[in-house]
Design an enzyme around this catalytic site. Structure first.
Site, short mmCIF file in Angstrom:
data_model
loop_
_atom_site.label_atom_id
_atom_site.label_comp_id
_atom_site.label_asym_id
_atom_site.label_seq_id
_atom_site.Cartn_x
_atom_site.Cartn_y
_atom_site.Cartn_z
N ARG A 121 0.82 -1.23 0.00
CA ARG A 121 0.00 0.00 0.00
C ARG A 121 0.84 1.26 0.00
NH1 ARG A 121 -3.47 -2.87 3.73
NH2 ARG A 121 -5.08 -3.88 2.48
N LYS A 143 4.09 11.56 -11.37
CA LYS A 143 3.23 10.74 -12.25
C LYS A 143 3.94 9.41 -12.46
CE LYS A 143 0.57 14.03 -15.00
NZ LYS A 143 0.33 14.55 -16.36
N GLU A 185 11.62 18.32 -24.56
CA GLU A 185 10.94 18.67 -23.30
C GLU A 185 11.59 19.90 -22.65
OE1 GLU A 185 8.19 17.10 -22.53
OE2 GLU A 185 8.32 14.99 -23.14
N LYS A 227 9.20 22.98 -13.89
CA LYS A 227 8.29 21.85 -13.60
C LYS A 227 7.87 21.86 -12.13
CE LYS A 227 6.75 17.34 -14.27
NZ LYS A 227 6.71 16.14 -15.05
N GLU A 237 -3.20 17.81 -11.68
CA GLU A 237 -3.69 18.25 -12.99
C GLU A 237 -5.20 18.47 -12.99
OE1 GLU A 237 -1.45 16.30 -16.17
OE2 GLU A 237 -3.17 16.55 -17.48
N ARG A 242 -1.19 22.23 -14.65
CA ARG A 242 -0.27 21.16 -15.01
C ARG A 242 -0.52 20.67 -16.44
NH1 ARG A 242 2.14 16.23 -11.29
NH2 ARG A 242 3.44 15.37 -12.94
N ASN A 246 1.48 19.36 -21.13
CA ASN A 246 1.15 18.43 -22.22
C ASN A 246 1.26 19.09 -23.59
OD1 ASN A 246 0.57 16.35 -20.39
ND2 ASN A 246 -1.51 17.12 -20.09
N HIS A 249 1.68 17.17 -26.83
CA HIS A 249 1.46 15.74 -26.55
C HIS A 249 0.24 15.17 -27.26
CE1 HIS A 249 4.57 16.48 -23.64
NE2 HIS A 249 4.52 15.26 -23.18
N HIS A 253 0.93 12.31 -29.50
CA HIS A 253 0.36 11.01 -29.16
C HIS A 253 -0.17 10.32 -30.43
CE1 HIS A 253 -1.83 8.13 -26.58
NE2 HIS A 253 -2.75 8.19 -27.52
N HIS A 267 9.31 9.18 -27.85
CA HIS A 267 8.31 10.07 -27.23
C HIS A 267 8.69 11.54 -27.43
CE1 HIS A 267 5.36 11.55 -24.35
NE2 HIS A 267 6.34 12.18 -23.71
P1 NAD Z 1 13.81 5.20 -21.60
O1 NAD Z 1 13.68 5.11 -20.15
O2 NAD Z 1 13.32 4.06 -22.43
O3 NAD Z 1 15.35 5.44 -21.95
C1 NAD Z 1 15.73 5.54 -23.31
C2 NAD Z 1 16.87 4.56 -23.65
O4 NAD Z 1 18.09 5.08 -23.12
C3 NAD Z 1 16.70 3.16 -23.06
O5 NAD Z 1 17.20 2.24 -23.99
C4 NAD Z 1 17.62 3.18 -21.83
O6 NAD Z 1 18.10 1.92 -21.52
C5 NAD Z 1 18.72 4.09 -22.31
N1 NAD Z 1 19.43 4.85 -21.29
C6 NAD Z 1 18.90 5.55 -20.28
N2 NAD Z 1 19.85 6.27 -19.64
C7 NAD Z 1 21.01 5.98 -20.28
C8 NAD Z 1 22.34 6.44 -20.11
N3 NAD Z 1 22.66 7.36 -19.21
N4 NAD Z 1 23.29 5.92 -20.91
C9 NAD Z 1 22.96 5.02 -21.87
N5 NAD Z 1 21.72 4.59 -22.12
C10 NAD Z 1 20.75 5.08 -21.31
O7 NAD Z 1 13.11 6.51 -22.21
P2 NAD Z 1 12.89 8.00 -21.71
O8 NAD Z 1 12.85 8.81 -22.93
O9 NAD Z 1 13.82 8.36 -20.62
O10 NAD Z 1 11.45 7.92 -21.04
C11 NAD Z 1 10.30 7.67 -21.82
C12 NAD Z 1 9.19 7.26 -20.89
O11 NAD Z 1 8.95 8.31 -19.97
C13 NAD Z 1 7.86 6.98 -21.59
O12 NAD Z 1 7.33 5.78 -21.10
C14 NAD Z 1 6.97 8.14 -21.16
O13 NAD Z 1 5.61 7.77 -21.08
C15 NAD Z 1 7.54 8.47 -19.81
N6 NAD Z 1 7.30 9.85 -19.37
C16 NAD Z 1 6.80 10.03 -18.11
C17 NAD Z 1 6.58 11.30 -17.64
C18 NAD Z 1 6.10 11.49 -16.24
O14 NAD Z 1 5.79 12.64 -15.86
N7 NAD Z 1 6.06 10.46 -15.44
C19 NAD Z 1 6.89 12.42 -18.44
C20 NAD Z 1 7.40 12.21 -19.71
C21 NAD Z 1 7.61 10.91 -20.17
N1 GLY Z 2 4.99 15.29 -18.17
C1 GLY Z 2 3.69 15.78 -17.85
C2 GLY Z 2 3.47 15.95 -16.39
O1 GLY Z 2 4.31 15.62 -15.58
O2 GLY Z 2 2.45 16.42 -16.01
#
Ligand code: NAD
Ligand code: GLY
Length: 367
Positions: A121, A143, A185, A227, A237, A242, A246, A249, A253, A267
């Site tokens: 939990r 998030k 971003e 942020k 949001e 917040r 987006n 996005h 998307h 992304h």
């Molecule tokens: P990711 O986590 O898949 O990383 C991208 C690639 O880089 C992967 O292959 C990873 O293994 C590699 N990698 C990461 N750090 C590295 C490093 N320092 N050296 C070498 N390789 C490295 O992708 P991302 O772009 O970081 O994240 C995308 C995800 O984030 C999506 O699922 C998206 O929905 C999510 N997201 C979430 C939020 C939120 O607010 N929670 C906001 C934006 C995106």
């Molecule tokens: N990346 C969108 C949010 O955190 O709200």
């Protein structure tokens, strides 16, 4: 070192930005690990590059590291990997008062955050983001999510980390295309409400992507501060604030869906093209000066990001098909799809009365 507070009453925490900070993780994080042990969750790419440094840093602080290494890629944000991860954390004896470390990009951060939201939990976690996207966006704000068969991020929770440690030097090992995708971003914060920062991006974005440490640290600090401010104003949001994060996005998307949420379009690349489309659509609607839309397109293209449907790899799909993808967006509210539009650079707003027929016609004209 720069420390940026995220002010959320009893869920407040600090984001520390320190070049070389990974090797000093014990000093940053030991207070969250009074039992002298910590589970570190990461993916195999990040493990190869950075797990040794982090485990040694904890060792120096007398904390035993228990690594859990998952496969890299978006597919890891799944029920199957959530089950694998929570089983491992339970087997390690993680308690509600413990903190799990998420070491990686947005995929690891989102999965670990969600696992910690539901494990017993709710237990604590800290983020050590290693992609530019995660350092400027996903690690801050709480998030967390995994993907459902029907779409991305449909199963999730708000669960704030207790600390975020950003070491910009970890970006040295990130593939250049991933770095550029994360830069979308960064530019987003300028486009939302900070025209001076967008002008800084125009002057320094290429230097940042080439690895300039000073430009990188500045951009991360401005982005995180932006942020943190927006999240503090509207954590869940619900107040329209917040939602500004987006920007790009909704269009993005649709492009990601059309390319199968695959490596064909990251992304951040979808967001870049989505922001250019949002500005051009705003200009086409007479809301925003054409010169501002052209400036946005010019800058994002100059740093190698896609700004047209063709550059995003969208070959066959017509406007109606892309709009149909948008309708699966989780931001749908009361049967309406809110769009992030602009009156100019730094003047983004939420529009709830956008005619989807006009969006489809605009996208057809863009083809
Ligand atoms: P990711 O986590 O898949 O990383 C991208 C690639 O880089 C992967 O292959 C990873 O293994 C590699 N990698 C990461 N750090 C590295 C490093 N320092 N050296 C070498 N390789 C490295 O992708 P991302 O772009 O970081 O994240 C995308 C995800 O984030 C999506 O699922 C998206 O929905 C999510 N997201 C979430 C939020 C939120 O607010 N929670 C906001 C934006 C995106
Ligand atoms: N990346 C969108 C949010 O955190 O709200």
């Amino acid at each position: 070192m720069t420390v940026i507070p995220v002010s959320l009453a009893d869920r407040s925490y600090d984001v520390a930005i320190e070049a070389g900070g990974l090797a000093r993780a014990g000093a940053h994080l030991a207070r969250f690990m009074p039992r002298g042990r910590v589970a570190i969750v990461t993916d195999s790419h990040v493990a190869d590059a950075h797990l040794g440094t982090l485990a040694a840093a904890f060792g120096d602080a007398g904390i035993a590291a228990e690594p859990i290494v998952l496969p890299p890629g978006e597919a890891t944000k799944s029920w199957a990997q959530l089950e694998t991860l929570t089983d491992r954390l339970i087997a390690l004896g993680v308690e509600r008062s413990d903190h799990v470390v998420a070491l990686g990009g947005g995929v690891i951060g989102d999965l670990v955050g969600f696992a910690c939201a539901v494990l017993k939990r709710g237990c604590g976690f800290v983020q050590i983001p290693t992609t530019l996207l995660a350092q400027v966006d996903s690690s801050v704000g709480g998030k967390t999510a995994i993907n459902a068969r029907a779409g991305k991020n449909l199963i999730g929770a708000f669960h704030q980390p207790s600390y975020v440690l950003i070491d910009p030097d970890t970006l040295d090992t990130l593939p250049p295309r991933q770095l550029a995708a994360g830069y979308a971003e960064v530019a987003k914060y300028g486009l939302i409400d900070d025209p001076a920062f967008f002008a800084w991006c125009e002057a320094n974005g290429a230097r940042l992507i080439a690895g300039d440490p000073e430009a990188r640290a500045h951009a991360i600090a401005i982005s995180v501060a932006s942020k943190a401010r927006i999240v503090a104003e509207d954590e869940r949001e619900t107040r329209g604030r917040r939602a500004l994060l987006n920007l790009g996005h909704t269009f993005g998307h649709a492009l990601e869906a059309e390319t199968g949420f695959s490596d064909r379009l990251f992304h951040g690349e979808g967001v870049a093209c989505g922001m250019a489309l949002a500005f051009r659509f705003s200009a086409a609607q007479g809301l925003c000066p054409i010169a501002d839309a052209e400036r946005v397109t010019r800058h994002l293209a100059a740093v190698g990001l896609p700004t047209t449907l063709a550059a995003a790899g969208i070959a066959g799909a017509d406007g109606a098909t892309l709009v149909a993808h948008m309708l699966h967006d989780k931001k749908m509210a009361g049967g309406r799809l809110p769009f992030l539009l602009a009156r100019g650079i730094g003047e983004t707003f939420v529009a709830t009365d956008v005619d989807l027929g006009a969006v489809a016609a605009f996208l057809d004209a863009e083809r």
